[in-house]
Design a protein around this motif. Structure first.
Motif, PDB file in Angstrom:
ATOM      1  N   ASN A   1      19.192  20.622  -7.146  1.00 61.55           N
ATOM      2  CA  ASN A   1      20.259  20.560  -5.180  1.00 61.55           C
ATOM      3  C   ASN A   1      19.053  19.567  -4.953  1.00 61.55           C
ATOM      4  O   ASN A   1      19.764  19.075  -3.577  1.00 61.55           O
ATOM      5  CB  ASN A   1      20.675  21.875  -5.253  1.00 61.55           C
ATOM      6  N   ASN A   2      17.509  19.336  -4.920  1.00 61.29           N
ATOM      7  CA  ASN A   2      16.946  18.705  -4.159  1.00 61.29           C
ATOM      8  C   ASN A   2      16.789  17.159  -4.984  1.00 61.29           C
ATOM      9  O   ASN A   2      15.911  16.578  -3.754  1.00 61.29           O
ATOM     10  CB  ASN A   2      15.087  18.902  -3.990  1.00 61.29           C
ATOM     11  N   GLN A   3      16.979  17.291  -5.999  1.00 66.53           N
ATOM     12  CA  GLN A   3      17.281  15.162  -6.342  1.00 66.53           C
ATOM     13  C   GLN A   3      15.692  14.951  -6.125  1.00 66.53           C
ATOM     14  O   GLN A   3      15.771  14.089  -5.503  1.00 66.53           O
ATOM     15  CB  GLN A   3      18.113  14.361  -5.373  1.00 66.53           C
ATOM     16  N   THR A   4      14.897  15.475  -7.166  1.00 66.88           N
ATOM     17  CA  THR A   4      13.694  15.632  -6.494  1.00 66.88           C
ATOM     18  C   THR A   4      13.452  14.558  -8.250  1.00 66.88           C
ATOM     19  O   THR A   4      14.149  15.060  -9.374  1.00 66.88           O
ATOM     20  CB  THR A   4      12.885  16.469  -7.791  1.00 66.88           C
ATOM     21  N   SER A   5      12.569  13.408  -8.259  1.00 73.60           N
ATOM     22  CA  SER A   5      12.123  12.495  -9.863  1.00 73.60           C
ATOM     23  C   SER A   5      11.185  13.283  -9.970  1.00 73.60           C
ATOM     24  O   SER A   5      10.205  13.279  -9.157  1.00 73.60           O
ATOM     25  CB  SER A   5      12.487  11.287  -9.453  1.00 73.60           C
ATOM     26  N   VAL A   6      11.360  13.549 -11.456  1.00 70.41           N
ATOM     27  CA  VAL A   6       9.808  14.344 -12.220  1.00 70.41           C
ATOM     28  C   VAL A   6       9.644  13.768 -12.880  1.00 70.41           C
ATOM     29  O   VAL A   6      10.227  13.154 -14.363  1.00 70.41           O
ATOM     30  CB  VAL A   6       9.894  15.473 -12.075  1.00 70.41           C
ATOM     31  N   TYR A   7       8.211  12.791 -12.962  1.00 76.13           N
ATOM     32  CA  TYR A   7       7.666  11.872 -14.361  1.00 76.13           C
ATOM     33  C   TYR A   7       6.205  13.183 -14.900  1.00 76.13           C
ATOM     34  O   TYR A   7       5.908  13.614 -14.205  1.00 76.13           O
ATOM     35  CB  TYR A   7       7.103  11.112 -13.859  1.00 76.13           C
ATOM     36  N   VAL A   8       6.314  12.756 -16.200  1.00 75.80           N
ATOM     37  CA  VAL A   8       5.386  13.769 -17.169  1.00 75.80           C
ATOM     38  C   VAL A   8       4.468  11.962 -17.343  1.00 75.80           C
ATOM     39  O   VAL A   8       5.392  11.575 -18.365  1.00 75.80           O
ATOM     40  CB  VAL A   8       6.043  14.585 -17.897  1.00 75.80           C
ATOM     41  N   ARG A   9       3.681  11.629 -17.073  1.00 77.11           N
ATOM     42  CA  ARG A   9       3.169  10.552 -18.054  1.00 77.11           C
ATOM     43  C   ARG A   9       1.463  10.907 -18.335  1.00 77.11           C
ATOM     44  O   ARG A   9       0.742  11.797 -17.977  1.00 77.11           O
ATOM     45  CB  ARG A   9       2.665   9.993 -16.535  1.00 77.11           C
ATOM     46  N   GLU A  10       1.505  10.368 -19.253  1.00 77.32           N
ATOM     47  CA  GLU A  10       0.137  10.027 -20.047  1.00 77.32           C
ATOM     48  C   GLU A  10      -1.838   9.623 -19.114  1.00 77.32           C
ATOM     49  O   GLU A  10      -1.170   8.537 -18.316  1.00 77.32           O
ATOM     50  CB  GLU A  10       0.056   9.696 -21.293  1.00 77.32           C
ATOM     51  N   LEU A  11      -2.010  10.542 -18.486  1.00 77.48           N
ATOM     52  CA  LEU A  11      -3.396   9.538 -17.723  1.00 77.48           C
ATOM     53  C   LEU A  11      -4.778   9.879 -19.081  1.00 77.48           C
ATOM     54  O   LEU A  11      -5.700  11.006 -18.360  1.00 77.48           O
ATOM     55  CB  LEU A  11      -2.974  10.048 -16.142  1.00 77.48           C
ATOM     56  N   ASP A  12      -5.400   9.674 -19.061  1.00 73.62           N
ATOM     57  CA  ASP A  12      -6.659   9.247 -19.810  1.00 73.62           C
ATOM     58  C   ASP A  12      -7.861   8.744 -18.444  1.00 73.62           C
ATOM     59  O   ASP A  12      -7.417   7.865 -17.674  1.00 73.62           O
ATOM     60  CB  ASP A  12      -7.063   8.889 -20.136  1.00 73.62           C
TER      61      ASP A  12
ATOM     62  N   TRP B   1      -8.186   3.096 -13.443  1.00 75.88           N
ATOM     63  CA  TRP B   1      -6.923   3.298 -12.949  1.00 75.88           C
ATOM     64  C   TRP B   1      -6.427   2.022 -12.504  1.00 75.88           C
ATOM     65  O   TRP B   1      -7.139   1.112 -11.696  1.00 75.88           O
ATOM     66  CB  TRP B   1      -6.191   4.554 -11.916  1.00 75.88           C
ATOM     67  N   PRO B   2      -5.589   1.157 -12.424  1.00 79.89           N
ATOM     68  CA  PRO B   2      -3.830   1.917 -12.964  1.00 79.89           C
ATOM     69  C   PRO B   2      -4.275   2.040 -14.556  1.00 79.89           C
ATOM     70  O   PRO B   2      -4.733   0.566 -14.953  1.00 79.89           O
ATOM     71  CB  PRO B   2      -2.711   1.253 -12.233  1.00 79.89           C
ATOM     72  N   PRO B   3      -2.928   2.254 -15.041  1.00 79.02           N
ATOM     73  CA  PRO B   3      -2.809   2.990 -16.532  1.00 79.02           C
ATOM     74  C   PRO B   3      -2.701   1.634 -17.108  1.00 79.02           C
ATOM     75  O   PRO B   3      -1.342   0.776 -15.945  1.00 79.02           O
ATOM     76  CB  PRO B   3      -2.016   4.247 -16.777  1.00 79.02           C
ATOM     77  N   ILE B   4      -2.846   1.560 -18.588  1.00 81.41           N
ATOM     78  CA  ILE B   4      -2.032   0.073 -18.775  1.00 81.41           C
ATOM     79  C   ILE B   4      -0.158   0.398 -18.828  1.00 81.41           C
ATOM     80  O   ILE B   4      -0.194   1.706 -19.024  1.00 81.41           O
ATOM     81  CB  ILE B   4      -2.044   0.099 -20.137  1.00 81.41           C
ATOM     82  N   VAL B   5       0.328  -0.211 -19.281  1.00 81.14           N
ATOM     83  CA  VAL B   5       2.429   0.346 -18.314  1.00 81.14           C
ATOM     84  C   VAL B   5       2.666  -0.601 -19.821  1.00 81.14           C
ATOM     85  O   VAL B   5       2.033  -1.095 -20.649  1.00 81.14           O
ATOM     86  CB  VAL B   5       2.803  -0.902 -17.620  1.00 81.14           C
ATOM     87  N   GLY B   6       3.686   0.527 -20.622  1.00 82.14           N
ATOM     88  CA  GLY B   6       4.436   0.549 -21.797  1.00 82.14           C
ATOM     89  C   GLY B   6       5.582  -0.794 -21.078  1.00 82.14           C
ATOM     90  O   GLY B   6       5.420  -1.719 -19.737  1.00 82.14           O
ATOM     91  N   VAL B   7       6.581  -0.533 -22.277  1.00 84.37           N
ATOM     92  CA  VAL B   7       7.377  -2.091 -22.389  1.00 84.37           C
ATOM     93  C   VAL B   7       8.375  -1.116 -21.250  1.00 84.37           C
ATOM     94  O   VAL B   7       8.905   0.213 -21.696  1.00 84.37           O
ATOM     95  CB  VAL B   7       7.642  -2.629 -23.308  1.00 84.37           C
ATOM     96  N   ASP B   8       9.596  -1.897 -21.234  1.00 86.79           N
ATOM     97  CA  ASP B   8      10.576  -1.539 -20.050  1.00 86.79           C
ATOM     98  C   ASP B   8      11.463  -0.463 -21.312  1.00 86.79           C
ATOM     99  O   ASP B   8      11.290   0.760 -20.341  1.00 86.79           O
ATOM    100  CB  ASP B   8      11.662  -2.476 -20.198  1.00 86.79           C
ATOM    101  N   LYS B   9      11.982  -0.485 -22.685  1.00 85.85           N
ATOM    102  CA  LYS B   9      12.004   0.590 -23.583  1.00 85.85           C
ATOM    103  C   LYS B   9      11.397   0.548 -23.938  1.00 85.85           C
ATOM    104  O   LYS B   9      10.461   0.633 -24.780  1.00 85.85           O
ATOM    105  CB  LYS B   9      12.906  -0.035 -24.296  1.00 85.85           C
ATOM    106  N   PHE B  10      10.567   2.448 -23.606  1.00 82.67           N
ATOM    107  CA  PHE B  10       9.379   2.575 -24.157  1.00 82.67           C
ATOM    108  C   PHE B  10       9.601   3.232 -25.373  1.00 82.67           C
ATOM    109  O   PHE B  10      10.399   4.061 -25.907  1.00 82.67           O
ATOM    110  CB  PHE B  10       8.889   4.137 -23.823  1.00 82.67           C
ATOM    111  N   PRO B  11       8.854   2.457 -26.642  1.00 79.74           N
ATOM    112  CA  PRO B  11       8.968   3.340 -27.889  1.00 79.74           C
ATOM    113  C   PRO B  11       8.255   5.072 -28.016  1.00 79.74           C
ATOM    114  O   PRO B  11       8.163   5.090 -27.003  1.00 79.74           O
ATOM    115  CB  PRO B  11       7.803   2.718 -28.731  1.00 79.74           C
TER     116      PRO B  11
END
Length: 346
Positions: free
Chosen positions: A185-196, A201-211
């Motif tokens: 109901n709060n319309q929160t965006s939640v992302y789980v992301r790799e961070l070593d 930082w910033p981490p290496i980005v992926g392509v638009d459509k992640f494999p």
């Protein structure tokens, strides 16, 4: 909504010999549970909602859909079996977490640890007594099971749960889905992301459509949003000097970019016998403290240079006696601390 952990998880507090060549450990939170060296376990961590709790809008704090944790089980294939939603209650709430009771040391992020629940108490108290976390952007370092970030998602705008390792990230994603009804109901965006932390930082980005093998990679737009986070969180990430060095290196890069940030870091002091000191000491804790200047009346004790202040971290220990224990399923003890940390760059 978008569902998609930085750092490495905490040091184990209880060694366990599972009979194989790899040492397994068990969190004190799970002592008394049936030992299981593999496979997930579902727990419900419950907390009361103080009567008459208000936020700045004057409305009651809503925890719809999490009044009681549903009885979740696994079918014969190991898939989650989800029951129908139950009618919410106004007196209590909870968070459902899939976790391991035992894990190898590299995968202790699959367990729930004591400092994680203490940080959950702190977050809940701020949510119940203020509007400080409403509609913020938050990033959790070494999120592990994702418990704290999932709580924040009930009021935040965007939450990044970061950690290292596909198994830990997969489990964190499962927990986001298990609790999605509590922040939908709060319309929160939640992302789980790799961070070593050992990478920049910033981490290496992926392509638009992640494999599929890179499903926890960052997009350029996500990095931009994460750098505007005002709240950083971390629990049970202080135990190894090398990893503490990497943690502060990552924190410095995060806190020197984008919006002004504050980090709340929860830890448990872990003691070992030192041959050098001939005493039982908490070397990991001492190394952590070496990074901090204590907050003073003058705001910071950083060294003064001719052109300003030497960049430094300013820390203040939170008085946990002032933070009620909302989460019922653990004993806080005397070795758990929470620190407020800011970065002074000039």
């Amino acid at each position: 909504m978008e569902y998609e952990e930085a750092g490495l998880p905490a040091e184990p507090s209880t060694p366990f010999n599972s009979g194989d060549s790899e040492e397994h450990v068990m969190s004190e939170v799970h002592l008394g549970c049936p030992p299981r060296s593999s496979g997930p376990h579902i727990s419900c961590f419950t907390f009361p909602i103080p009567p008459g709790t208000k936020r700045h809008s004057g409305a009651d704090v809503e925890f719809e859909g999490a009044s009681t944790c549903p009885e979740i089980s696994l079918d014969g294939d190991g898939d989650l079996v989800l029951p129908r939603r139950s009618k919410p209650s106004n007196s209590s709430s909870g968070v459902t977490i899939q976790h391991n009771i035992l894990s190898s040391i590299p995968n202790v992020g699959l367990q729930v640890w004591k400092a994680e629940l203490a940080l959950a108490d702190f977050v809940l108290h701020r949510m119940f007594t203020s509007s400080d976390f409403d509609r913020i952007i938050s990033l959790e370092l070494g999120a592990g099971t994702g418990l704290v970030g999932i709580l924040i998602a009930r009021v935040a705008k965007t939450v990044f749960l970061t950690d290292h390792g596909v198994e830990i990230l997969d489990n964190c994603t499962t927990n986001v889905h298990l609790n999605s009804m509590t922040f939908s109901n709060n319309q929160t965006s939640v992302y789980v992301r790799e961070l070593d932390w050992k990478k920049s930082w910033p981490p290496i980005v992926g392509v638009d459509k992640f494999p599929s093998e890179n499903r926890y990679a960052w997009s350029p737009s996500e990095i931009e949003v994460a750098q505007e986070a005002s709240l950083l969180l971390a629990a049970d990430v202080v135990y190894s000097e090398d990893l503490t060095d990497a943690l502060f290196n990552t924190i410095e890069k995060l806190m020197s970019r984008g919006s002004e940030k504050v980090l709340y870091l929860a830890l448990e002091k872990r003691y070992n016998f030192s041959l050098n000191d001939l005493d039982i000491v908490a070397n990991g804790y001492s190394h952590f403290l070496s990074y901090l200047r204590r907050e003073s009346v003058d705001d910071a004790e950083c060294m003064e240079l001719e052109d300003g202040l030497l960049p430094c971290f300013v820390g203040k220990r939170i008085d946990l006696a002032q933070i009620p224990q909302y989460v019922r399923e653990y004993e806080r003890g005397n070795d758990v601390e929470i620190w407020q940390i800011k970065y002074v760059s000039s």
